[in-house]
Design an enzyme around this catalytic site. Structure first.
Site, PDB file in Angstrom:
ATOM      1  N   LEU A   1      -9.306  -1.645   7.851  1.00  0.00           N
ATOM      2  CA  LEU A   1      -9.157  -0.598   6.838  1.00  0.00           C
ATOM      3  C   LEU A   1      -7.953  -0.854   5.939  1.00  0.00           C
ATOM      4  CD1 LEU A   1      -9.910   2.260   5.830  1.00  0.00           C
ATOM      5  CD2 LEU A   1      -8.347   3.158   7.551  1.00  0.00           C
ATOM      6  N   ASP A   2      -8.183  -0.896   4.652  1.00  0.00           N
ATOM      7  CA  ASP A   2      -7.102  -0.996   3.663  1.00  0.00           C
ATOM      8  C   ASP A   2      -6.266  -2.264   3.820  1.00  0.00           C
ATOM      9  OD1 ASP A   2      -7.998   1.477   2.889  1.00  0.00           O
ATOM     10  OD2 ASP A   2      -6.447   2.572   3.956  1.00  0.00           O
ATOM     11  N   GLU A   3      -6.804  -3.270   4.487  1.00  0.00           N
ATOM     12  CA  GLU A   3      -6.012  -4.467   4.703  1.00  0.00           C
ATOM     13  C   GLU A   3      -6.602  -5.718   4.076  1.00  0.00           C
ATOM     14  OE1 GLU A   3      -4.633  -4.919   8.714  1.00  0.00           O
ATOM     15  OE2 GLU A   3      -3.551  -3.021   8.582  1.00  0.00           O
TER      16      GLU A   3
END
EC number: 3.5.1.10
Lengths: 291, 291, 291, 291
Positions: D235-237
């Site tokens: 997530l979000d990486e």
């Protein structure tokens, strides 16, 4: 109840929000006097901003008020404590009405339409008026009337009369020139003093007039910008509301500068409009105070 | 003259400038009440800024005053009109005294020295304290005492005691950590609550702790930044005063990010310090109001 | 060894880094031809940047090379593959020598001195020349010679002759005008073509000439800027190297704009100088390519 | 003519533009070798950008070519000169097809629709898929099919299967998550490796996960931002393509930060998408090279 009588109605008074803009010669104690009058009227100050122009000895204040307004009495009480020759306006915080003037470019109009649609700008776009028909389809997607007022075959006076007829029926609070590419005459502008907002596609006062991106490209600047300003009698010289810039480099052609500039143009125009709609902008002389 | 009696002196009272910071529970009429007290004291308001934190029901105001101050009476009169548990401070607008703590990097210290030298910051740098000797030469160019307080051979407590001894003799208003690369203990920080300003070389809260540029490089960010904040007990978690960023791209190594970051670090630190020196910063909880 | 003979020395050839700048009429295959010559010379390309100005049909390339250079042969081989009327320069990547010209303001000079001192700019400041004595003390702190060349009692020609005498003894690669407040004549400029870098305290071409911050204040702009450019014969009209801006608002006096502008002036000047020192800037006509 | 035979057609070969992306182990002479092959194919290089990641010894190049392409032969010839284990792609510069995934917020979708409509983005939006119906009306104004794929009553696997069915029929080049507020599973992401672009409403890696504006408000940051990135399994990486920020201050509530952030979100997303559409973005590891 006195308040109800004044309101000429039997409905109970409701709490509303209004903005008081004060502009007068500077004097000692003005903040105390104005806010005390508001306090005596049992109005709550949501936000208060003041500015003194020391060079001109002029005092400006924006006071966001909440409560039950007896507006006439409030203004009368304020006049008692202010120096003579003051300007005061007390405006409701609600939606304003605008008419948008366009030519062929879609990006600024598109941003206004979209923001009005989803609530990104609290404004009612009552109509779009174009001197070309190019943006009719886009406008009508949003169920907003589009008026073509072509300048073909008309002299400037005739065209502006037609324009004024198209615009004035909507009784707009403001006109927004969203890349409207014709110069307006002083007579037209005088109908809407400090109520016409233009977006100029340069960082004014650099590159006044036509083809600013070409001028910027020829000068080899490393930054381009956009300027939203009120329109007055001199081309591109009205009071500036908002400016912003973006970096460019040697690899940009004049056309690519124009393309890159679109995003900053639309952003500056809609931010300037929001400031005006919020009653955050006071014009004095050829400048603005933006609270 | 009554005023002179109060001042316990025969010199005539002079016009000075002071800043009144008010912080209390929100209530109706606070602006009116505070500014009326100032007006009754014949003080001129140069600039007034207020903010209400609606989430916490808290009122903040910064009032820049000019006139002949009877400070004790002023504060007493203000306390009469404010809610209980208020904070008020009335500070002179003059130069403040700082001590700068450093390790080896010169750019932040250099900018502070230079700005203090030519008047870009109205501050007196009373001393520079380093845990290395690297910046002695630079400091002494400006005729400012440099103290080496090496941490070699000392435990943390001992080192901080030595540090405190070196710093405290100058009775500074603020400590400025200009790339001081050691963590301070809560005991040390407690000596200067909300009076220690640090520059962290990242856009906090991204990249807390050591080697933030390396962390930024590993994450592949397209923007790097710097954060000036008050130091409290948790590393890099104190109230933020100022932040700024610069763009980077894939071609930057971690070292090149660090080099590029120097300009934004020094600029953010000196802007934050200026805000603090101007009494524009109010701390509440873990945040700041920056007027 | 042939290479050693050519170098007229018995020391073994060492690996160095040089920058090849090519500027010629555009043609097919230029990148292939130039980089193939470099490859044949066993030179490693560290970084290669190219740009074609399609409007003028002109090709620009900057090639950072590493290896053992036989520079004459390399340039000769390159000339074989390039169109006629090409410009090629092959410059070592090492430190350049500058002389800084100043008047009274310290911030730009201060930033250059500090960066040269701690390695933030890889430059040797060989001397500072001022038409006032105000910055002697600051300069001499850094053990750099300061020359006062006052214009008092001299006509413009005499003053520039004295200036040239003071400057030329240092054989600088570039002159840097760090808020030098006098206009240079074409005769002086001709001595250092595209080698004089000026910082102008506005976002050119807005506010050419004197007192740009006052002009900006009078116009009521919301952004101010700074422009670093090469000096040519027309005041403030030389090729722009770098520009940057900061936001301002109605509350700034002209003096406060000037103060706020200092940080952007010094930052733009030192960034422009770094680009020039890195051989990243190519002048053509009145523009620059900045690789 | 051989070329015509290969094209299996009698129409004469036409001049087109393609982009060659090369990614391989670094070695001497790569630029010379690649550009020489292109030159031998009589292809004109419009623009060439290269980057060497010295830490990893990896070479990246983007070459914009114009001419008559014999693509298979070109790639075969290039493979001859490149180190083993190279990646090469040769892509036409034309319009790409996207599907946009949304939830309820209109601003990012609105900007994409508007830009696709007036040519601000050279992309074909083939469909919009929402897990709520809120944006159907807006989408259909632009005559683009809208698919509601509600997650109500479905588990995550079922919902993603329905999503995939809706999306895959359009054979999009890229999926754009325009404030799509659900996390995608690795299985879904694996269908479109490095082809899903998300806009996260914070300056990553600050404020990963839910309610980043609330997190930002609680931390008291002075700048907020937005990050466009490819989606991978964490997530979000995923690899960051583009970031930008805007200043905020103590007076912003979390809601006001969210409102102010909309403009930067939509601007970052559409700029990132433009870079991807232009084949300016190369992913390697968890980073991007953006030419």
């Amino acid at each position: 109840m006195q308040q109800m009588t004044e309101n000429q109605t039997n409905t109970p008074p409701t709490i509303t929000r209004k903005i008081l803009l004060t502009d007068c010669a500077d004097a000692q104690g003005l903040i105390a006097k104005i806010t005390s009058v508001c306090f005596n009227h049992k109005l709550n100050i949501i936000k208060n901003s003041e500015f003194v122009d020391n060079a001109q000895g002029r005092f400006f204040m924006r006071t966001e008020l909440e409560g039950i307004f007896n507006s006439e009495q409030l203004l009368q009480d304020l006049r008692q404590v202010l120096p003579a020759k003051n300007h005061m306006t007390l405006v409701s915080a609600g939606k304003k009405r605008i008419v948008v003037l366009v030519t062929k470019e879609a990006h600024c109009l598109g941003d206004l339409l979209m923001k009005a649609y989803y609530g990104g700008l609290s404004v009612e776009i009552t109509a779009v008026v174009g001197n070309h028909d190019a943006l009719r389809e886009l406008t009508e997607k949003f169920n907003i009337p589009f008026h073509l007022v072509s300048h073909e075959g008309l002299d400037r006076i005739q065209h502006e009369q037609a324009l004024l007829a198209a615009v004035s029926q909507y009784e707009p609070d403001y006109l927004v020139l969203a890349k409207y590419m014709r110069v307006l005459t002083p007579d037209f502008v005088a109908q809407y003093p400090n109520r016409i907002i233009n977006i100029h596609h340069s960082f004014l006062p650099a590159f006044i007039g036509a083809a600013p991106y070409r001028q910027a490209w020829e000068r080899g600047v490393k930054i381009i910008g956009a300027t939203a300003h009120f329109v007055n009698n001199c081309l591109d010289e009205g009071p500036i509301i908002k400016q912003d810039v973006i970096p460019v480099d040697h690899s940009y052609s004049a056309l690519e500068m124009a393309r890159a500039g679109r995003d900053v143009e639309k952003s500056v125009l809609s931010k300037a409009l929001q400031l005006v709609l919020n009653e955050q902008v006071v014009v004095y002389g050829n400048k603005t105070v933006v609270f």
